[in-house]
Design a protein around this motif. Structure first.
Motif, PDB file in Angstrom:
ATOM      1  N   LEU A   1      82.170 -47.231  97.383  1.00 60.79           N
ATOM      2  CA  LEU A   1      83.035 -47.161  96.201  1.00 60.79           C
ATOM      3  C   LEU A   1      82.659 -45.988  95.310  1.00 60.79           C
ATOM      4  CD1 LEU A   1      85.073 -48.410  94.138  1.00 60.79           C
ATOM      5  CD2 LEU A   1      83.168 -49.783  93.278  1.00 60.79           C
ATOM      6  N   TRP A   2      81.352 -45.748  95.126  1.00 58.22           N
ATOM      7  CA  TRP A   2      80.885 -44.706  94.215  1.00 58.22           C
ATOM      8  C   TRP A   2      80.971 -43.318  94.841  1.00 58.22           C
ATOM      9  CZ3 TRP A   2      81.171 -47.071  89.982  1.00 58.22           C
ATOM     10  CH2 TRP A   2      80.810 -48.423  89.892  1.00 58.22           C
ATOM     11  N   HIS A   3      81.334 -43.267  96.136  1.00 63.90           N
ATOM     12  CA  HIS A   3      81.464 -41.969  96.813  1.00 63.90           C
ATOM     13  C   HIS A   3      82.917 -41.613  97.107  1.00 63.90           C
ATOM     14  CE1 HIS A   3      77.226 -43.054  97.563  1.00 63.90           C
ATOM     15  NE2 HIS A   3      77.035 -41.756  97.444  1.00 63.90           N
ATOM     16  N   ILE A   4      83.837 -42.368  96.522  1.00 65.03           N
ATOM     17  CA  ILE A   4      85.255 -42.032  96.640  1.00 65.03           C
ATOM     18  C   ILE A   4      85.488 -40.663  96.020  1.00 65.03           C
ATOM     19  CG2 ILE A   4      87.582 -42.625  95.836  1.00 65.03           C
ATOM     20  CD1 ILE A   4      86.759 -45.569  95.938  1.00 65.03           C
ATOM     21  N   GLN A   5      86.156 -39.790  96.750  1.00 64.77           N
ATOM     22  CA  GLN A   5      86.380 -38.430  96.268  1.00 64.77           C
ATOM     23  C   GLN A   5      87.509 -38.377  95.244  1.00 64.77           C
ATOM     24  OE1 GLN A   5      83.308 -36.812  97.611  1.00 64.77           O
ATOM     25  NE2 GLN A   5      84.823 -35.215  97.252  1.00 64.77           N
TER      26      GLN A   5
ATOM     27  N   GLU B   1      80.795 -41.016  91.440  1.00 58.83           N
ATOM     28  CA  GLU B   1      79.515 -41.054  90.723  1.00 58.83           C
ATOM     29  C   GLU B   1      79.249 -39.750  89.973  1.00 58.83           C
ATOM     30  OE1 GLU B   1      76.182 -41.585  93.290  1.00 58.83           O
ATOM     31  OE2 GLU B   1      76.699 -39.903  94.605  1.00 58.83           O
ATOM     32  N   TYR B   2      79.740 -38.636  90.503  1.00 62.77           N
ATOM     33  CA  TYR B   2      79.576 -37.341  89.848  1.00 62.77           C
ATOM     34  C   TYR B   2      80.304 -37.330  88.502  1.00 62.77           C
ATOM     35  CZ  TYR B   2      80.202 -32.303  89.024  1.00 62.77           C
ATOM     36  OH  TYR B   2      80.243 -31.053  88.465  1.00 62.77           O
ATOM     37  N   TRP B   3      81.542 -37.848  88.487  1.00 69.53           N
ATOM     38  CA  TRP B   3      82.327 -37.845  87.254  1.00 69.53           C
ATOM     39  C   TRP B   3      81.736 -38.788  86.221  1.00 69.53           C
ATOM     40  CZ3 TRP B   3      85.103 -33.817  86.847  1.00 69.53           C
ATOM     41  CH2 TRP B   3      85.721 -33.245  87.976  1.00 69.53           C
TER      42      TRP B   3
ATOM     43  N   MET C   1      79.051 -39.481  80.861  1.00 71.31           N
ATOM     44  CA  MET C   1      77.791 -39.460  80.111  1.00 71.31           C
ATOM     45  C   MET C   1      77.810 -38.416  78.998  1.00 71.31           C
ATOM     46  SD  MET C   1      75.812 -41.898  80.906  1.00 71.31           S
ATOM     47  CE  MET C   1      74.177 -41.434  80.359  1.00 71.31           C
ATOM     48  N   ALA C   2      78.684 -37.422  79.108  1.00 76.05           N
ATOM     49  CA  ALA C   2      78.842 -36.464  78.013  1.00 76.05           C
ATOM     50  C   ALA C   2      79.416 -37.173  76.788  1.00 76.05           C
ATOM     51  CB  ALA C   2      79.746 -35.309  78.444  1.00 76.05           C
TER      52      ALA C   2
END
Length: 379
Positions: A43-47, A54-56, A62-63
């Motif tokens: 789920l956390w690696h969905i592009q 997870e990148y976003w 987090m910003a």
């Protein structure tokens, strides 16, 4: 100490947020070690675009978290506990000790090894969890102690952000960095010209984030910069800084941080996971958070008082301060965040997360027991 409506709102949102954070962590660990672990982790690696979800969360949402921290820090500097130097020195000295001593302890175990970049992991304090534990004792906790812990954690987060900028930036693309900083200067100019349209600042913040993201400097730094660019004026309830801070409390506490927890605690525990306890970075994380934090906080506060730079409020004694020092050892959100920047190996990252959870649990339990016993004894 002045009790403001915004501080109470901030404290209450972080208090409830801490409970939600704990629940999300438990759920995430259970799912990551269940029959649905593959689906949950995928789920956390969905592009989304060119990057996984997870990148976003880690670089985008987090910003927003750091924007709220920046707005709270700005308010504390202009109108709150950091507005008077003598009062500000108390949490400031505690925060400095709570960052320096844990880092030293970590490096005692990991200096000149491949793990030494993790020195920033035990330097952090999780506001939501720490306040969540503090709130379990209800009205028995004096307001000055709540404010001290909140101010300490906010300063701690600022220290973590500066540390990320200085030590966890690998390659800098100066053109993108210059564009991002130029936008920041432009927003500061708008501030000086008394332009109070929040939309303009938010659009500028998104552009600043984009170029910072592509500069090599971690994009979450943008949150702090944007906070200080937004006009504070005199901090009235109708100022755009106040309105934005009020609006962000609940989305951050109940969306941003829980998503971060769900995403970053999806840790699979294999049968021999206890073996990681013998790793030097494990010693550094656990001893840094559980021992380094209270020693650093209490010793630096003691030194600042002995030098007559500040004083303890009447309703705070050294036993209560020690208990809060242990609560400062609840690293969690910021510690995990630094872990993602410090290490490249997925295995070491996951192992470090486990040790952060263990150290945070120990620190929280010790802090709660000390405070509970303190109030039972009538001190």
């Amino acid at each position: 100490m002045k009790r403001t409506k915004l501080f109470i709102s901030f404290f209450n949102s972080e208090k409830a947020g801490g409970m939600v954070l704990l629940l999300c962590t438990i759920i995430s660990l259970l799912l990551a070690n269940s029959n649905y672990s593959v689906q949950y982790n995928s789920l956390w690696h969905i592009q989304i675009g060119n990057h996984p979800l997870e990148y976003w969360i880690n670089d985008g949402l987090m910003a927003v978290f750091f924007l709220l921290i920046g707005l709270e820090l700005e308010r504390e500097i202009y109108k709150g506990e950091l507005s008077k130097i003598k009062e500000a020195i108390l949490p400031l000295s505690g925060a400095l000790g709570g960052m320096i001593i844990p880092a030293i302890i970590y490096l005692l175990f990991n200096s000149n090894t491949t793990y030494q970049k993790g020195f920033g992991i035990p330097m952090a304090t999780d506001i939501a969890f720490a306040i969540g534990i503090l709130s379990l004792l209800g009205n028995r906790i004096p307001l000055s102690l709540k404010i001290f812990l909140t101010a300490l954690a906010v300063i701690d987060d600022l220290g973590a952000i500066l540390m990320i900028a200085l030590f966890y930036t690998k390659t800098i693309y100066f053109i993108n960095l210059a564009i991002s900083l130029a936008i920041f200067v432009f927003l500061l100019l708008l501030n000086r010209l008394k332009i109070n349209n929040l939309i303009i600042y938010l659009i500028g913040g998104v552009l600043m984030w984009y170029f910072m993201l592509n500069s090599g400097v971690h994009a979450t730094i943008t949150g702090i910069l944007l906070a200080f660019a937004i006009p504070f004026e005199d901090g009235r309830a109708n100022s755009i800084s106040y309105k934005l801070q009020s609006w962000l409390h609940y989305p951050v506490a109940f969306v941003v941080i829980p998503l971060f927890a769900l995403c970053n605690t999806a840790i699979h525990l294999d049968t021999n996971w206890l073996n990681i306890i013998n790793e030097p970075y494990s010693f550094g994380i656990v001893f840094g958070l559980t021992i380094g934090k209270p020693i650093g906080i209490v010793s630096f506060v003691y030194l600042s008082i002995k030098l007559k730079l500040t004083h303890l409020p009447k309703d705070i004694n050294w036993n209560k301060l020690l208990a809060v020092g242990f609560l400062g050892g609840i690293g969690f959100t910021m510690s995990i965040f630094v872990t993602l920047l410090a290490f490249d190996s997925t295995q070491i990252i996951n192992n470090s997360k486990i040790m952060i959870l263990i150290a945070s649990l120990l620190s929280g339990c010790i802090g709660y027991i000390l405070l509970s016993n303190n109030f039972k004894s009538g001190e």
